[in-house]
Design a protein around this motif. Structure first.
Motif, short mmCIF file in Angstrom:
data_model
loop_
_atom_site.label_atom_id
_atom_site.label_comp_id
_atom_site.label_asym_id
_atom_site.label_seq_id
_atom_site.Cartn_x
_atom_site.Cartn_y
_atom_site.Cartn_z
N LEU A 143 -0.60 14.36 -13.14
CA LEU A 143 1.03 14.29 -12.91
C LEU A 143 0.84 15.80 -11.49
O LEU A 143 2.51 15.29 -11.53
CB LEU A 143 1.16 15.38 -14.77
CG LEU A 143 1.44 14.59 -15.71
CD1 LEU A 143 1.59 15.41 -16.89
CD2 LEU A 143 2.09 13.86 -15.72
N LEU A 144 0.22 15.75 -10.93
CA LEU A 144 0.70 16.90 -9.89
C LEU A 144 0.08 16.51 -9.12
O LEU A 144 1.12 16.31 -7.81
CB LEU A 144 -0.45 18.13 -10.34
CG LEU A 144 0.48 18.97 -11.47
CD1 LEU A 144 -0.22 20.30 -11.57
CD2 LEU A 144 2.14 19.25 -11.23
N ALA A 201 -3.66 16.14 -4.20
CA ALA A 201 -2.88 16.74 -2.82
C ALA A 201 -1.15 16.84 -3.61
O ALA A 201 -0.99 16.89 -4.93
CB ALA A 201 -2.69 15.34 -2.14
N SER A 202 -0.38 17.38 -3.42
CA SER A 202 1.16 17.75 -3.93
C SER A 202 1.40 16.76 -2.60
O SER A 202 1.33 16.06 -1.79
CB SER A 202 1.56 18.84 -3.04
OG SER A 202 1.19 19.27 -1.82
N SER A 203 2.67 16.49 -3.17
CA SER A 203 3.53 15.93 -2.45
C SER A 203 4.85 15.62 -2.63
O SER A 203 5.97 14.53 -3.59
CB SER A 203 3.08 14.09 -3.52
OG SER A 203 3.68 14.43 -5.15
N LEU A 233 8.39 19.53 -14.03
CA LEU A 233 8.31 19.49 -15.15
C LEU A 233 8.29 19.01 -16.73
O LEU A 233 8.18 19.21 -17.65
CB LEU A 233 10.38 19.86 -15.78
CG LEU A 233 10.61 20.78 -14.37
CD1 LEU A 233 12.17 20.22 -14.47
CD2 LEU A 233 10.58 22.00 -15.19
N VAL A 234 7.68 17.58 -16.07
CA VAL A 234 6.87 17.00 -17.50
C VAL A 234 5.40 17.02 -17.47
O VAL A 234 5.54 17.39 -19.04
CB VAL A 234 6.17 15.90 -16.68
CG1 VAL A 234 6.58 15.13 -17.52
CG2 VAL A 234 8.19 14.51 -16.50
N TRP A 235 5.01 17.75 -16.38
CA TRP A 235 3.57 18.79 -16.62
C TRP A 235 3.78 20.28 -17.44
O TRP A 235 2.96 20.37 -18.00
CB TRP A 235 2.87 18.99 -15.30
CG TRP A 235 1.95 19.95 -15.40
CD1 TRP A 235 0.58 19.57 -15.49
CD2 TRP A 235 1.98 21.21 -14.70
NE1 TRP A 235 -0.39 20.61 -15.39
CE2 TRP A 235 0.32 21.32 -15.38
CE3 TRP A 235 3.26 21.99 -14.57
CZ2 TRP A 235 0.53 22.48 -14.85
CZ3 TRP A 235 3.12 23.45 -14.22
CH2 TRP A 235 1.29 23.54 -14.67
#
Lengths: 397, 212
Positions: free
Chosen positions: A177-178, A60-62, A87-89
């Motif tokens: 991360l996502l 899922a995106s958050s 941006l970290v991913w």
């Protein structure tokens, strides 16, 4: 593919880095920033879909929901931890993707070179300025170059198998991360609990109103009439014993009727067999009272918490009622399986199928009952049957 | 006739005890404790026991369990089980041993004193007494008894309550001959072999209906 998704990372990061001073200097940075975020989200979305396909469960995106209006949107995007996690991913994906690509290609090359070592030795018997590595390592010794052939095949197998691990690794990275953070997951859960709690409170309030009305119109009214009859009988017993006797008979009939009504009411609140023996026996008793043939598969020995038993019982009762009323089934099957942390309930019939889950209140009622306990419901009813209702109700063992 | 009363509600226990004494029973009262009840019933061996279904310590169905257990130890030990509710499941368990001398009645029925005392006597004498409610639950199933007329339903109910042909005839104000005719049609409709034995008849009907 994994590398491809990571590839734009330097460009985007550069854009981002450029956006900060540029936006300070002029309004232009905002455009860079928005474009970067947009591109990032598209890439992240693509990677989420890939990860979901690889791992077999959705990622899922958050992101925070975007409000209307450009300034408000920008503020939300800046405040959204999802933006910064993307941006970290991105550089991580870049590094992992490129490393994976290099490793895969390198392995294949090494494998080919090892397998071809004897041939290379034959083609290039004398040292040259552009010797392949295998010839330098082995010093052009015949046995050593031949020994490299099986090593080459081993490397080929490794190179063939490597990508699936790389892809899984990248998918895990994407999930970490996502996917939603634990805070986001908790927030979503709190949302859902708030909704189901409200529904549960509504349902129990409606139930209480119904019970109150039934008591008021039924047993209570009958007891009032009973007391009145007894009072009159007391008054006339000396003057007119026959009349008094008739009143007493009436009073007794009234007491009987009141008891019958109370019994029905209590049965609707909490069936006696359920209280005495638990879910499996109560379903068995329920099946005895049903017009169609009911096949039972009860694999539940222990008692569950009373509210869970009650929810499961009434969900089954409702499902059976639906099956009989709407499906024209000749046989219904009820399965009850103890899965330690949950009970799994299946109610299926051999009726005509094609039932619309949103027609009527039956299924919604079941859903509401189950959701109060974090339970779930799956429904399938193709045209021509069979209709299958699968419910799962968590229970602490 | 010695009757043992097992009931935890004081009002009902005293009422039952007074009522049955008044009708000439020799009344004893047992400790309403479900854990040791079966042994006590076997040890006392009353001519008939009147047992509440819901008893301490768990207030679920220990009375019923104790009655079934005691009858397993002493087949046909006369047992009248009283309950706030009648459940077909429980009726089936009580009838399962087919030994007779068993009753299952709603507590409401103690209000109809004479009939209740009569039921206690019938159970003591080895008869089977099922609450009309049990039979009603069976009859109201749409599939089972489409073909059964109202009159035949009445006969069936009275039969399950443990009445003889003569008693049924009196209640329905018809000739005894008509009762036996009705019963024969009923048995034919239900596909049961005709039987003169009253007790077997009840069991046959109930178990037939329950099987469906």
């Amino acid at each position: 593919m994994g590398a491809a998704i990571g590839l734009p990372a330097p460009v985007l990061l550069l854009l981002m880095a450029a956006a900060v001073p540029a936006s300070l200097a002029a309004g232009l940075g905002v455009v860079f920033f928005a474009a970067t975020v947009w591109a990032c989200r598209r890439l992240a979305g693509a990677q989420r879909r890939r990860a979901a396909a690889v791992l077999g469960s959705p990622v899922a995106s958050s992101y925070l929901p975007l409000p209307a209006g450009v300034p408000a949107r920008l503020r939300t995007v800046v405040r959204d931890p999802g933006t910064w996690r993307d941006l970290v991913w991105l550089p991580c994906q870049f590094v992992v993707g490129i490393a994976g690509l290099v490793l895969s290609v390198g392995l294949w090359l090494a494998a080919v070179e090892c397998v071809a070592a004897p041939a290379l030795r034959a083609v290039l018997p004398e040292p040259t300025g552009f010797d392949p590595a295998v010839l330098e390592w082995t010093g052009r010794s015949g046995p050593l170059t031949w020994a490299l052939v099986p090593v080459g095949f081993g490397l080929a197998v490794g190179a063939y198998r490597l990508p699936r691990y790389l892809i899984r690794g990248q998918a895990r990275l994407a999930v970490a991360l996502l996917g939603p953070t634990s805070a986001a997951r908790l927030a979503a859960r709190v949302d859902r609990l708030t909704t189901t709690r409200a529904a549960a409170v509504d349902a129990s309030a409606a139930e209480l109103r119904r019970i109150e009305r039934d008591l008021h119109d039924g047993a209570q009214a009958r007891l009032v009439a009973l007391a009145m009859n007894l009072g009159v009988a007391e008054d006339v017993i000396d003057a007119d014993p026959a009349e008094a006797k008739a009143l007493l008979t009436e009073a007794r009939a009234g007491a009987g009727a009141a008891l019958t009504e109370l019994r029905g009411l209590v049965r609707g609140i909490h069936p006696p067999v359920l209280a005495d023996r638990g879910l499996a026996a109560a379903v068995q008793a329920l099946a005895l009272g049903i017009a169609v043939r009911v096949e039972l598969d009860m694999r539940l020995e222990r008692r569950l918490a009373a509210p869970v038993e009650s929810a499961a019982y009434f969900a089954i009762a409702e499902a059976l009622t639906n099956a009989i009323r709407h499906s024209g089934a000749g046989q219904v099957r009820v399965g009850l399986v103890d899965a330690v942390s949950a009970v799994r309930i299946t109610v299926s019939d051999d009726g005509r199928g094609g039932a619309d889950p949103f027609l009527g209140t039956g299924l919604l009622g079941i859903q509401r009952r189950l959701s109060a306990f974090d339970g779930s419901l799956r429904f399938s009813s193709p045209q021509g049957g069979p209709t299958v209702l699968e419910m799962e109700l968590p229970c602490v063992s | 006739m010695r009757v043992l009363i097992v009931e935890d509600q004081v009002l009902l226990r005293d009422g039952l005890s007074r009522m049955l004494s008044a009708y000439g029973f020799d009344v004893a009262v047992a400790q309403p404790d479900g854990t040791r009840l079966a042994e006590e019933l076997v040890a006392v061996r009353p001519d008939v026991a009147v047992v509440d279904v819901r008893l301490p310590p768990t207030f679920t169905d220990e009375g019923l369990r104790a009655a079934v257990a005691a009858r397993r130890a002493v087949p046909g030990l006369p047992m009248l089980v009283l309950s706030q509710y009648v459940e077909r499941l429980y009726a089936r368990e009580l009838l399962a041993d087919r030994a007779g001398a068993v009753g299952y009645l709603l507590k409401d029925r103690v209000g109809e004193v004479r009939e209740f005392v009569d039921a206690v006597r019938r159970v003591a004498a080895g008869g089977t007494v099922m609450d009309p409610e049990v039979v009603a639950q069976l009859i109201h199933r749409p599939d089972t008894l489409d073909a059964v007329t109202t009159r035949e339903g009445d006969v069936l109910r009275l039969m399950a309550e443990g009445h003889s042909n003569a008693a049924i005839a009196t209640r329905l104000i018809i000739a005894e001959k008509s009762v036996s005719n009705l019963i024969n049609t009923l048995f034919a409709k239900l596909g049961l072999p005709p039987s003169a034995d009253h007790h077997r008849r009840v069991l046959a009907v109930l178990s037939y209906l329950d099987r469906r």
